[in-house]
Design an enzyme around this catalytic site. Structure first.
Site, PDB file in Angstrom:
ATOM      1  N   ASP A  15      13.770   3.817  -7.487  1.00 27.16           N
ATOM      2  CA  ASP A  15      12.388   3.415  -7.166  1.00 27.16           C
ATOM      3  C   ASP A  15      11.583   2.879  -8.347  1.00 27.16           C
ATOM      4  OD1 ASP A  15      10.373   3.206  -5.139  1.00 27.16           O
ATOM      5  OD2 ASP A  15       9.349   4.927  -6.010  1.00 27.16           O
TER       6      ASP A  15
ATOM      7  N   ARG B 229      10.781  11.441   5.325  1.00 30.76           N
ATOM      8  CA  ARG B 229      11.383  11.363   3.982  1.00 30.76           C
ATOM      9  C   ARG B 229      12.277  12.554   3.676  1.00 30.76           C
ATOM     10  NH1 ARG B 229       9.615   6.964   0.420  1.00 30.76           N
ATOM     11  NH2 ARG B 229       8.165   5.800   1.686  1.00 30.76           N
TER      12      ARG B 229
ATOM     13  N   TYR C 293       0.722  13.792   1.156  1.00 36.29           N
ATOM     14  CA  TYR C 293       1.864  12.873   1.257  1.00 36.29           C
ATOM     15  C   TYR C 293       2.373  12.460  -0.138  1.00 36.29           C
ATOM     16  CZ  TYR C 293       4.669   8.763   1.816  1.00 36.29           C
ATOM     17  OH  TYR C 293       5.715   7.882   1.716  1.00 36.29           O
ATOM     18  N   GLY C 294       3.684  12.381  -0.275  1.00 31.79           N
ATOM     19  CA  GLY C 294       4.349  12.096  -1.555  1.00 31.79           C
ATOM     20  C   GLY C 294       3.646  11.094  -2.453  1.00 31.79           C
ATOM     21  N   GLY C 295       3.521   9.866  -1.988  1.00 34.47           N
ATOM     22  CA  GLY C 295       2.966   8.806  -2.831  1.00 34.47           C
ATOM     23  C   GLY C 295       1.519   9.044  -3.226  1.00 34.47           C
TER      24      GLY C 295
ATOM     25  N   HIS D 184       8.377  -1.303 -10.165  1.00 38.43           N
ATOM     26  CA  HIS D 184       8.824  -0.711  -8.894  1.00 38.43           C
ATOM     27  C   HIS D 184      10.249  -1.208  -8.626  1.00 38.43           C
ATOM     28  CE1 HIS D 184       7.828  -0.112  -4.328  1.00 38.43           C
ATOM     29  NE2 HIS D 184       8.322   0.982  -4.852  1.00 38.43           N
TER      30      HIS D 184
ATOM     31  N   LYS E 184       3.962   7.434  -8.046  1.00 37.12           N
ATOM     32  CA  LYS E 184       3.266   6.136  -7.994  1.00 37.12           C
ATOM     33  C   LYS E 184       2.043   6.112  -8.922  1.00 37.12           C
ATOM     34  CE  LYS E 184       6.055   4.702  -4.819  1.00 37.12           C
ATOM     35  NZ  LYS E 184       7.094   3.736  -5.166  1.00 37.12           N
TER      36      LYS E 184
ATOM     37  N   ARG F  71       1.271   6.375   2.299  1.00 36.29           N
ATOM     38  CA  ARG F  71       0.295   6.017   1.278  1.00 36.29           C
ATOM     39  C   ARG F  71      -0.909   5.347   1.945  1.00 36.29           C
ATOM     40  NH1 ARG F  71       1.719   2.102  -0.998  1.00 36.29           N
ATOM     41  NH2 ARG F  71       3.848   1.742  -0.317  1.00 36.29           N
TER      42      ARG F  71
ATOM     43  N   LYS G  68      15.757  -0.211  -1.296  1.00 39.73           N
ATOM     44  CA  LYS G  68      16.086   0.035  -2.715  1.00 39.73           C
ATOM     45  C   LYS G  68      17.082   1.184  -2.838  1.00 39.73           C
ATOM     46  CE  LYS G  68      11.996   0.420  -4.767  1.00 39.73           C
ATOM     47  NZ  LYS G  68      11.133   0.118  -3.618  1.00 39.73           N
ATOM     48  N   THR G  69      16.846   2.257  -2.076  1.00 35.81           N
ATOM     49  CA  THR G  69      17.740   3.420  -2.171  1.00 35.81           C
ATOM     50  C   THR G  69      19.151   3.023  -1.731  1.00 35.81           C
ATOM     51  OG1 THR G  69      15.836   4.814  -1.734  1.00 35.81           O
ATOM     52  CG2 THR G  69      17.994   5.852  -1.508  1.00 35.81           C
ATOM     53  N   ASN G  70      19.243   2.231  -0.658  1.00 36.63           N
ATOM     54  CA  ASN G  70      20.569   1.812  -0.178  1.00 36.63           C
ATOM     55  C   ASN G  70      21.288   0.952  -1.214  1.00 36.63           C
ATOM     56  OD1 ASN G  70      20.152   3.121   2.227  1.00 36.63           O
ATOM     57  ND2 ASN G  70      19.404   1.297   3.303  1.00 36.63           N
TER      58      ASN G  70
ATOM     59  N   ARG H 289      11.311  -8.882   2.362  1.00 37.95           N
ATOM     60  CA  ARG H 289      11.795  -8.819   3.737  1.00 37.95           C
ATOM     61  C   ARG H 289      11.200 -10.026   4.436  1.00 37.95           C
ATOM     62  NH1 ARG H 289      13.012  -4.358   7.432  1.00 37.95           N
ATOM     63  NH2 ARG H 289      12.993  -2.853   5.739  1.00 37.95           N
TER      64      ARG H 289
ATOM     65  N   ASN I 196       8.261   6.879   8.705  1.00 40.03           N
ATOM     66  CA  ASN I 196       8.196   7.069   7.253  1.00 40.03           C
ATOM     67  C   ASN I 196       8.569   8.513   6.875  1.00 40.03           C
ATOM     68  OD1 ASN I 196       7.719   6.179   4.572  1.00 40.03           O
ATOM     69  ND2 ASN I 196       5.657   7.068   4.599  1.00 40.03           N
TER      70      ASN I 196
ATOM     71  N   SER J 252       8.277  -1.232  -0.696  1.00 40.10           N
ATOM     72  CA  SER J 252       8.620   0.076  -0.143  1.00 40.10           C
ATOM     73  C   SER J 252       9.377  -0.083   1.172  1.00 40.10           C
ATOM     74  CB  SER J 252       7.335   0.854   0.134  1.00 40.10           C
ATOM     75  OG  SER J 252       6.524   0.827  -1.009  1.00 40.10           O
ATOM     76  N   ALA J 253      10.370   0.789   1.375  1.00 37.44           N
ATOM     77  CA  ALA J 253      11.140   0.820   2.623  1.00 37.44           C
ATOM     78  C   ALA J 253      11.848  -0.510   2.917  1.00 37.44           C
ATOM     79  CB  ALA J 253      10.262   1.239   3.801  1.00 37.44           C
ATOM     80  N   CYS J 254      12.336  -1.177   1.862  1.00 33.72           N
ATOM     81  CA  CYS J 254      13.106  -2.416   2.041  1.00 33.72           C
ATOM     82  C   CYS J 254      14.526  -2.265   1.488  1.00 33.72           C
ATOM     83  CB  CYS J 254      12.413  -3.590   1.362  1.00 33.72           C
ATOM     84  SG  CYS J 254      10.947  -4.123   2.243  1.00 33.72           S
TER      85      CYS J 254
HETATM   86  C1  OXD Z   1       6.995   3.898  -1.731  1.00 33.41           C
HETATM   87  C2  OXD Z   1       7.836   5.059  -2.098  1.00 33.41           C
HETATM   88  O1  OXD Z   1       6.115   4.031  -0.871  1.00 33.41           O
HETATM   89  O2  OXD Z   1       8.723   4.868  -2.950  1.00 33.41           O
HETATM   90  O3  OXD Z   1       7.197   2.830  -2.314  1.00 33.41           O
HETATM   91  O4  OXD Z   1       7.632   6.168  -1.592  1.00 33.41           O
HETATM   92 MN    MN Z   2       8.618   2.936  -3.879  1.00 27.22          MN
END
Ligand code: OXD
Ligand code: MN
Length: 587
Positions: free
Chosen positions: A275, A367, A197-199, A226, A206, A69, A252-254, A398, A365, A248-250
């Site tokens: 997310d 994905r 890119y996704g975001g 979020h 987002k 992003r 959440k998915t885990n 974090r 990053n 982001s990347a802290c």
């Molecule tokens: C982010 C994502 O960047 O979820 O937060 O992709």
């Molecule tokens: Mn996110």
């Protein structure tokens, strides 16, 4: 193509501006998806991965300058600058349109424009919202098909007269100097150019589900956050739901897919979302959450059978990988995946992997995009139109120091202060330096579509509307010792903290009142089997008054950037924390 006059007129307007060679209305069908994948295999945009080990999986390598992003190129365009707030880059809407339309002019010449009707939220949910994204990127179409509910059913929803968000996207020429992501919350529209890119490009995520939706949520009395949402089922079969905001990347998915550790037999974690949460007050005064998304766009590095088995078991089929490395036999690979590093790897830029010369094999990053329904822990309530009732809200950053493993806010307003005062080290999910502590209120710094001061006021307003709100907590999985090593094992072991949190909600976990909130007594958390020393446990739960004095100064300085708009209640909360530290030092 559509019976909706407004939609037809808008698509025609976009055609006039961008001048595509062809226009394709997406049905979302299997055949359409296969033909787009074919097209991209032929153009080299997708590379088929090993069919035996990873059926129906593909690799996409993005432009190396388009991997995250871009917050410095992301704008919120409102008539009044103060409505966007100091937390957003701002342009007056007509200036914003003028600037970005110049880039859109003729940008789709020779390309096909895809029109993607989509729904954010479960079919049949009163909380689901529609959008339409036009894009010249087939990669965006196939990713949107995983991340949202796209095609004919979404179009029907719009044609029934439901409103929709207009999202215009083009890859442009991928030149970072001609990249802009603009939001027009007052017009319910988005314009994004120059990035795939996704975001930046999957506009349902987002741009719509957070920036536009947060602004809608403010005027309509709900919350777009979020946050992951998970259900925690106890051995008695009762399930309680938790929503948790982390930058982001802290992790959440885990956390959303956690597998309970040894000692928690009979417990189960159910994944509702990883997310984004949209939360509405129910007639019972509880906050009910839906996950507006249908898939996961997760960070690959660090994901393994050890850190997140459910995720590994989700993404082995029907997944799109972006910027990961590949093994000789075309299996996806990233740093932190199980097993030894294979001898010959091709890195994310298609070079033979050479750590010293070119850095990590997978981009930090990199994905995966995969359907939520493939997740073994996907909640039976994951598609429930009403959503799930939230018992606890967790904020987390974090932080190597400062924040203890977990604490509970005194009440809702103090919880809002705790969220507003959040800070975290930056990660590779956004372009720019990583590892720098920055204030990231409610993990929404990059995503709040309006002035944070108004956003906090909106959060505070819920205490007037209900006396059945969730309890609010703060966690920190990332505390380090003086050697820079993490002192908390994290991942599945976070279950122990969740257990304490739900125990607090049920009124039975023990805690000590401190100036920052209720902190568990060491014996109130189940540390059995972790082999943590007494010193480590006390370091995990420690609140250092000197470090906190500095932290409170930083919070104050940050709050001052919102000047007179800052809600008085947050000022009072800050004073309350400061004065209780002062009282403690005298005692
Ligand atoms: C982010 C994502 O960047 O979820 O937060 O992709
Ligand atoms: Mn996110």
């Amino acid at each position: 193509m559509t019976s909706n006059v407004e939609l037809a007129a808008w698509v025609e307007e976009v055609v006039q501006l961008t001048k595509p060679e062809a226009v394709h209305w997406c049905s979302g069908s299997e055949e359409e998806n296969s033909s787009l994948i074919n097209l991209m295999e032929n153009s080299g945009d997708l590379i088929k991965l090993n069919e035996e080990t990873h059926p129906n999986c593909y690799l996409h390598r993005s432009d190396p300058k388009d991997v995250a992003r871009v917050e410095h190129l992301t704008f919120v365009c409102t008539k009044n600058e103060l409505d966007a707030g100091p937390n957003n880059n701002w342009l007056e809407p007509s200036a914003g349109h003028m600037k970005i339309d110049k880039l859109f002019n003729g940008c789709m010449e020779g390309r096909t424009m895809y029109v993607i009707p989509y729904l954010m939220g479960p079919y049949g949910s009163p909380y689901a919202r529609a959008g339409v994204e036009v894009t010249d990127s087939p990669y965006v179409v196939v990713n949107m098909r995983i991340m949202a509910r796209i095609g004919l059913r979404a179009l029907e929803h719009i044609e029934k007269g439901n409103g929709f968000v207009k999202g215009m996207h083009s890859l442009g020429d991928l030149d970072p100097d001609k990249r802009l992501i603009m939001h027009f919350p007052e017009e319910l529209s988005i314009k994004s150019i120059g990035s795939g890119y996704g975001g930046n490009a999957l506009l349902g995520k987002k741009c719509h589900a957070l920036r536009i939706a947060s602004s809608q949520a403010r005027s309509e009395g709900w919350l777009a956050e979020h946050m992951l949402v998970l259900g925690m089922e106890s051995p008695t079969g009762e399930t309680k739901y938790v929503a948790a905001a982390f930058p982001s990347a802290c992790g959440k998915t885990n956390l959303a897919m956690l597998v309970p550790p040894k000692g928690y037999e009979g417990w189960k974690i159910w994944t509702v979302g990883d997310d984004i949460a949209w939360m509405h007050l129910g007639p019972d005064g509880q906050l009910w959450a839906i996950n507006p998304e249908a898939g996961f766009f997760g960070v690959a590095p660090g994901t393994s059978l050890k850190t997140n088995p459910n995720c590994m078991n989700t993404l082995g089929k029907n997944a799109i990988y972006t910027n990961v490395a590949v093994t000789k036999d075309m299996q996806p690979w990233w740093e932190g995946i199980d097993g030894d590093k294979p001898d010959s790897l091709v890195d994310w830029q298609a070079r033979p992997h050479d750590l010293e010369l070119n850095g990590p094999a997978a981009h930090p990053n990199s994905r995966f995009t995969v359907s939520a329904e493939q997740c073994p822990s996907f909640s039976p309530k994951g598609n429930s139109p009403a959503g799930v009732p939230i018992s606890a809200i967790i904020f987390g950053g974090r932080r190597a120091t400062v924040s203890p493993l977990v604490y509970e806010a005194f009440d809702w307003n103090h919880g809002v202060f705790t969220g507003a005062a959040m800070a975290s080290e930056t990660t590779a999910a956004a372009a720019g330096a990583t590892g720098q502590v920055r204030r990231d209120p409610m993990a929404m710094k990059p995503f709040c579509g309006y002035n944070f001061a108004d956003y906090w006021q909106h959060w505070l307003s819920f205490s007037q509307k209900s006396n059945n709100l969730p309890k609010v907590f703060h966690v920190n999985w990332f505390r380090k010792n003086e050697n820079g090593e993490f002192i908390w094992p994290g991942f599945g072991e976070n279950m122990r903290v969740l257990e304490w949190i739900l125990g607090r909600c049920a009124g039975h976990s023990d805690a000590l009142e401190t100036p920052i909130g209720f902190v568990p007594r060491p014996e109130a958390i189940n540390f059995d089997g972790l082999e943590l020393t007494r010193e480590t446990i006390s370091a995990l739960l420690n609140i250092d008054p000197e470090i906190w004095a500095n932290e409170l100064c930083e919070i104050e300085t940050y709050f001052e950037t919102y000047s007179e708009k800052l809600p008085e209640s947050l000022r009072l909360q800050l004073e309350r924390v400061k004065s209780s530290f002062a009282k403690e030092s005298v005692a």
